[in-house]
Design an enzyme around this catalytic site. Structure first.
Site, PDB file in Angstrom:
ATOM      1  N   CYS A   5       0.906  -1.132  -0.268  1.00 36.85           N
ATOM      2  CA  CYS A   5       0.099   0.101  -0.035  1.00 36.85           C
ATOM      3  C   CYS A   5       1.039   1.331   0.131  1.00 36.85           C
ATOM      4  O   CYS A   5       1.634   1.440   0.561  1.00 36.85           O
ATOM      5  CB  CYS A   5      -0.855  -0.038   1.146  1.00 36.85           C
ATOM      6  SG  CYS A   5      -1.856  -1.336   1.484  1.00 36.85           S
ATOM      7  N   ARG A  34       3.740   0.420  -5.045  1.00 32.99           N
ATOM      8  CA  ARG A  34       3.714  -0.104  -3.615  1.00 32.99           C
ATOM      9  C   ARG A  34       2.414  -1.072  -3.614  1.00 32.99           C
ATOM     10  O   ARG A  34       2.254  -1.808  -2.722  1.00 32.99           O
ATOM     11  CB  ARG A  34       3.804   1.137  -2.499  1.00 32.99           C
ATOM     12  CG  ARG A  34       4.802   1.651  -2.494  1.00 32.99           C
ATOM     13  CD  ARG A  34       4.505   2.816  -1.504  1.00 32.99           C
ATOM     14  NE  ARG A  34       4.605   2.500  -0.259  1.00 32.99           N
ATOM     15  CZ  ARG A  34       5.836   2.266   0.407  1.00 32.99           C
ATOM     16  NH1 ARG A  34       7.002   2.645  -0.030  1.00 32.99           N
ATOM     17  NH2 ARG A  34       5.626   1.806   1.630  1.00 32.99           N
ATOM     18  N   TRP A  82      -2.241  -2.802  -1.695  1.00 30.27           N
ATOM     19  CA  TRP A  82      -1.877  -4.204  -1.897  1.00 30.27           C
ATOM     20  C   TRP A  82      -2.759  -4.998  -0.739  1.00 30.27           C
ATOM     21  O   TRP A  82      -2.485  -5.080   0.275  1.00 30.27           O
ATOM     22  CB  TRP A  82      -0.333  -4.383  -1.576  1.00 30.27           C
ATOM     23  CG  TRP A  82       0.023  -5.870  -1.993  1.00 30.27           C
ATOM     24  CD1 TRP A  82       0.487  -6.219  -3.065  1.00 30.27           C
ATOM     25  CD2 TRP A  82       0.322  -6.920  -1.220  1.00 30.27           C
ATOM     26  NE1 TRP A  82       1.126  -7.330  -3.107  1.00 30.27           N
ATOM     27  CE2 TRP A  82       1.019  -7.856  -1.842  1.00 30.27           C
ATOM     28  CE3 TRP A  82      -0.152  -7.034   0.047  1.00 30.27           C
ATOM     29  CZ2 TRP A  82       1.246  -8.935  -1.619  1.00 30.27           C
ATOM     30  CZ3 TRP A  82       0.099  -8.482   0.638  1.00 30.27           C
ATOM     31  CH2 TRP A  82       0.661  -9.384  -0.281  1.00 30.27           C
ATOM     32  N   ASN A 106      -2.073   1.739   5.586  1.00 32.41           N
ATOM     33  CA  ASN A 106      -0.919   0.511   5.190  1.00 32.41           C
ATOM     34  C   ASN A 106      -0.667  -0.287   6.448  1.00 32.41           C
ATOM     35  O   ASN A 106      -0.218   0.316   7.467  1.00 32.41           O
ATOM     36  CB  ASN A 106       0.370   1.395   4.463  1.00 32.41           C
ATOM     37  CG  ASN A 106       1.346   0.312   4.257  1.00 32.41           C
ATOM     38  OD1 ASN A 106       1.151  -0.983   4.176  1.00 32.41           O
ATOM     39  ND2 ASN A 106       2.611   0.945   4.300  1.00 32.41           N
ATOM     40  N   GLY A 107      -0.708  -1.706   6.266  1.00 27.78           N
ATOM     41  CA  GLY A 107      -0.386  -2.666   7.362  1.00 27.78           C
ATOM     42  C   GLY A 107      -1.496  -3.320   7.440  1.00 27.78           C
ATOM     43  O   GLY A 107      -2.406  -3.782   6.751  1.00 27.78           O
ATOM     44  N   GLU A 489      19.279 -15.116  -8.751  1.00 27.37           N
ATOM     45  CA  GLU A 489      18.795 -14.019  -9.130  1.00 27.37           C
ATOM     46  C   GLU A 489      18.115 -13.855 -10.262  1.00 27.37           C
ATOM     47  O   GLU A 489      17.089 -13.284 -10.614  1.00 27.37           O
ATOM     48  CB  GLU A 489      19.747 -12.822  -8.822  1.00 27.37           C
ATOM     49  CG  GLU A 489      19.375 -11.331  -9.235  1.00 27.37           C
ATOM     50  CD  GLU A 489      18.276 -10.806  -8.509  1.00 27.37           C
ATOM     51  OE1 GLU A 489      17.599 -11.451  -7.560  1.00 27.37           O
ATOM     52  OE2 GLU A 489      17.598  -9.752  -8.959  1.00 27.37           O
ATOM     53  N   LYS A 493      14.160 -12.816 -11.339  1.00 27.81           N
ATOM     54  CA  LYS A 493      13.945 -12.100 -12.259  1.00 27.81           C
ATOM     55  C   LYS A 493      12.705 -12.717 -13.240  1.00 27.81           C
ATOM     56  O   LYS A 493      11.939 -11.989 -13.706  1.00 27.81           O
ATOM     57  CB  LYS A 493      14.856 -11.070 -12.946  1.00 27.81           C
ATOM     58  CG  LYS A 493      15.831 -10.353 -12.131  1.00 27.81           C
ATOM     59  CD  LYS A 493      15.014  -9.066 -11.871  1.00 27.81           C
ATOM     60  CE  LYS A 493      14.659  -9.017 -10.616  1.00 27.81           C
ATOM     61  NZ  LYS A 493      15.068  -8.923  -9.353  1.00 27.81           N
ATOM     62  N   GLU A 496       9.306 -13.404 -11.494  1.00 27.32           N
ATOM     63  CA  GLU A 496       8.321 -12.399 -11.462  1.00 27.32           C
ATOM     64  C   GLU A 496       8.087 -11.500 -12.188  1.00 27.32           C
ATOM     65  O   GLU A 496       6.829 -10.805 -12.436  1.00 27.32           O
ATOM     66  CB  GLU A 496       9.052 -11.623 -10.026  1.00 27.32           C
ATOM     67  CG  GLU A 496      10.194 -10.876 -10.244  1.00 27.32           C
ATOM     68  CD  GLU A 496      10.760 -10.231  -9.119  1.00 27.32           C
ATOM     69  OE1 GLU A 496      10.212  -9.992  -8.210  1.00 27.32           O
ATOM     70  OE2 GLU A 496      12.139 -10.030  -9.148  1.00 27.32           O
ATOM     71  N   HIS A 512      23.807 -34.054  -8.773  1.00 26.23           N
ATOM     72  CA  HIS A 512      23.123 -34.456  -7.501  1.00 26.23           C
ATOM     73  C   HIS A 512      21.383 -34.534  -7.675  1.00 26.23           C
ATOM     74  O   HIS A 512      20.772 -34.520  -6.611  1.00 26.23           O
ATOM     75  CB  HIS A 512      23.519 -33.799  -6.085  1.00 26.23           C
ATOM     76  CG  HIS A 512      25.071 -33.756  -6.056  1.00 26.23           C
ATOM     77  ND1 HIS A 512      25.539 -34.750  -5.576  1.00 26.23           N
ATOM     78  CD2 HIS A 512      25.809 -33.087  -6.306  1.00 26.23           C
ATOM     79  CE1 HIS A 512      27.034 -34.701  -5.488  1.00 26.23           C
ATOM     80  NE2 HIS A 512      27.317 -33.698  -6.035  1.00 26.23           N
ATOM     81  N   LYS A 615       6.036  -2.976  -4.059  1.00 25.53           N
ATOM     82  CA  LYS A 615       7.637  -2.892  -3.835  1.00 25.53           C
ATOM     83  C   LYS A 615       8.020  -3.232  -2.546  1.00 25.53           C
ATOM     84  O   LYS A 615       9.209  -3.678  -2.564  1.00 25.53           O
ATOM     85  CB  LYS A 615       7.753  -1.413  -4.533  1.00 25.53           C
ATOM     86  CG  LYS A 615       9.294  -1.316  -4.155  1.00 25.53           C
ATOM     87  CD  LYS A 615       9.967  -1.211  -5.737  1.00 25.53           C
ATOM     88  CE  LYS A 615      11.469  -1.232  -5.461  1.00 25.53           C
ATOM     89  NZ  LYS A 615      12.314  -2.198  -6.038  1.00 25.53           N
TER      90      LYS A 615
END
Ligand code: F6R
Length: 620
Positions: A5, A34, A82, A106-107, A489, A493, A496, A512, A615
């Site tokens: 948010c 966000r 969000w 937010n939270g 990484e 990328k 996502e 293995h 984010k």
């Protein structure tokens, strides 16, 4: 990476006008990274509160405001969501209203069910499934009792468990916005006859670069000409004022097709700026920000890096360098795992938190836990005014500038750079490297921005391959040594940004198990170490390429300019300039970022705002 948010608040001194709404919508546009499940605004007008909110991205709200404009006002709040409690619907969108009061949040309010049950028993009805609406009801009741929005906020915040930033406006206080924060971000923007609140400075950077940092558990009341900060008990609190050292242009796309394209292009600068002004005339490293005493740093016998996602992979890379240079054992731990497993840390442990946003809740909690155990805490953070540096003993800022695209790119390079500076600083302090070795390694680091630029200048091939591969269902990534975190990484990328199944493996692990995944046509990126580095490493990776090629893999190889040994076994070679082994991740990751970004574009996806993500993850 969820900031969960974005919130923005504005109050101005002129007559009621369209400015409050314009400022807030503009702030939401910049904060949309966000969260983008819904967006909403409330404006305080001379005729009372007016509100608009809409599920989906901000553009839906903007369309609604175009067809159903709101009246001119004096103050406004806005929210981009969000979703946590309740799906992404119009009803669950913020603001939430009770009587003449509107609130955004937010939270997560963890005890909302208990509070809601009390309110329902007392006759309140609810229009949404959110925890936030409970806060609106509580604030409204407290306002009716106190007649003052700040006093009402003070009464309510102490009843809430969980994390929150709250902003509230009331029709009877048309030139006031009240905010509160507990474990969630909030900064103040200081204007001329107007003031701002935002989840981060991006919300108001188009209007002012003067900002004020709020501490934990503080309430702020802004009017057009005043900013009052108190703790939850109402005692005045000191808020540090600072100047934001980048401008609105840095938070714009600047002609690029996406923020991510721009942020990848910013990478040479991000590395260069992170290195800037950190040596004295003799060339020795001076990290003024490190306020941990030299005796404590000399006594450190273990370093634990705590971070999440991409930042954790930067930590993995740094482990190789710090152990090599400082001879101190380094553990890298996902922050959310760290604090729940009773980790062995004490006053001789240095806990290093890495975070772009400085707000990731799991990382913040890990820092708090470490401090409780008596460990020194140092954070490597990009965002000034954020919570993690405030709560750490010391901070080393990365100077990557604002990172708006949800998936992290330039921050990764800046984090590695800053962590390397820390490693060299410790090596200098503890004498595990000679002064001239530190100087030589700093010179190698300073050569990196130009080399990163060279990789960017060669991006055509990787873009072309990415476009060809738009229908690929799965891609594997292999690396060894520092190439291993880079492989992980690269896979992150691709997952996502392009929603493609991807896995990063340590190349040595192949036999293995993972080699069973190789079938004809399977694309595999392989990050090849320098042939001039430790020789066995290079030849082992070349053998790995041969092994997968023999089983039909399509090999996409990242190798140094002069590395001819890979050519017979590579379907495609992406060339990077020569550089020391430990610095190679700063180059090898770039084609992987470009690949994921281009492939996502080719699939018509929104690379800046991938689905389900936001984010900074400010909830656990
Ligand atoms: C991935 C990504 C995330 C973040 C993670 C930590 O592209 O961006 O994995 O790296 O959420 O975020 P910060 O660095 O803000 O703590």
């Amino acid at each position: 990476m969820v900031p969960m948010c974005g919130i923005v608040g504005y109050v101005g001194s002129g007559p009621a006008s369209g400015r409050p709404l314009e400022v807030v919508v503009e702030g939401l546009r910049r904060l949309e990274y966000r969260g983008y499940d819904s967006a909403g605004v409330a404006v305080v007008t001379p005729d009372g509160l007016q509100m608009a909110k809409k599920a989906g991205k901000l553009v839906n709200l903007a369309t609604q405001l175009g067809t159903h404009p709101l009246a001119p006002g004096t103050a406004a709040i806005g929210h981009t969501r969000w979703a946590t409690h309740g799906g992404p619907t119009d009803d669950n969108a913020h603001p939430h209203v009770s009587g003449d009061l509107a609130v955004i949040h937010n939270g997560i309010v963890e005890n909302f069910a208990t509070l809601k049950a009390e309110l329902v028993a007392d006759g309140d009805g609810f229009a949404s499934e959110t925890d936030t609406e409970v806060v609106a009801h509580l604030l409204d009741r407290a306002y009716q009792a106190t007649g003052d929005l700040t006093a009402a906020m003070r009464e309510v915040v102490v009843r809430l468990d969980g994390t929150f930033t709250l902003l509230a406006v009331h029709a009877a206080q048309p030139r006031t916005v009240v905010g509160a924060r507990h474990d969630s971000p909030l900064v103040v923007g200081l204007g001329d006859g107007e003031n701002f609140l935002g989840s981060d400075v991006v919300a108001f950077i188009a209007h002012t670069n003067q900002a004020m940092e709020l501490g934990q558990d503080e309430i702020v009341t802004i009017t057009p000409t005043t900013v009052e900060v108190t703790d939850f008990a109402g005692r005045p609190a000191h808020a540090r004022q600072y100047t934001v050292d980048w401008d609105a242009k840095a938070a714009e796309k600047g002609g690029f097709r996406s923020f991510m394209d721009k942020e990848i292009a910013d990478e040479p600068q991000a590395v260069a700026d992170t290195l800037l002004s950190r040596t004295d005339v003799s060339g020795a490293l001076v990290l003024d920000e490190i306020r941990i005493s030299e005796s404590v740093l000399r006594a450190v016998n273990k370093i634990v890096v705590v971070a999440c996602g991409t930042a954790a992979y930067a930590g993995h890379v740094a482990k190789y360098a710090i152990e090599h240079w400082c001879r101190i054992p380094v553990e890298v731990e996902l922050a959310h795992e760290f604090r729940y497993r009773d980790p062995v840390v004490d006053e001789r442990t240095l806990v290093v938190a890495i975070s772009q946003s400085g707000e990731t809740m799991d990382t913040l909690m890990a820092v708090r836990y470490a401090r409780e155990q008596g460990s020194a805490t140092l954070s490597i953070v990009n965002t000034h005014g954020s919570t993690i540096p405030r709560e750490s003993d010391a901070v080393l800022y990365t100077h990557a500038g604002p990172e708006i695209a949800v998936a992290s790119t330039k921050a990764f390079l800046a984090q590695i750079t800053a962590a390397y500076l820390l490693g060299l600083y410790l090596a200098q302090l503890r004498g595990t490297l000679f002064p001239d070795e530190v100087v030589a390694k700093l010179a190698e680091l300073r050569a990196m921005p130009d080399k990163v630029q060279t990789v960017l200048d060669r991006c055509d091939l990787v873009q072309e391959i990415a476009r060809w591969m738009a229908d690929t269902p799965t891609v594997l990534f292999l690396g060894r040594h520092v190439g291993y975190p880079v492989a992980m990484e690269g896979a992150l990328k691709l997952k996502e940004l392009a929603y493609i199944h991807a896995e990063g493996f340590a190349a040595g692990e192949l036999k293995h198990g993972p080699i069973a995944l190789i079938e004809p046509g399977q694309p595999v990126f392989v990050i090849v170490p320098s042939p001039r580095g430790r020789h066995s490493l290079h030849s082992k990776v070349v053998s790995n390429i041969q092994e997968i090629r023999a089983r039909g893999a399509r090999t996409l190889v990242i190798a140094e300019d002069d590395d001819e040994a890979v050519v017979p076994f590579a379907d495609v070679v992406f060339r990077v300039p020569q550089c020391p082994t430990l610095l190679a991740p700063l180059l090898a990751v770039v084609p992987l970022q470009i690949f994921a970004c281009e492939l996502a574009h080719a699939k018509g996806l929104d690379v800046d705002q991938p689905r389900n993500l936001a984010k900074s993850v400010t909830v656990e």
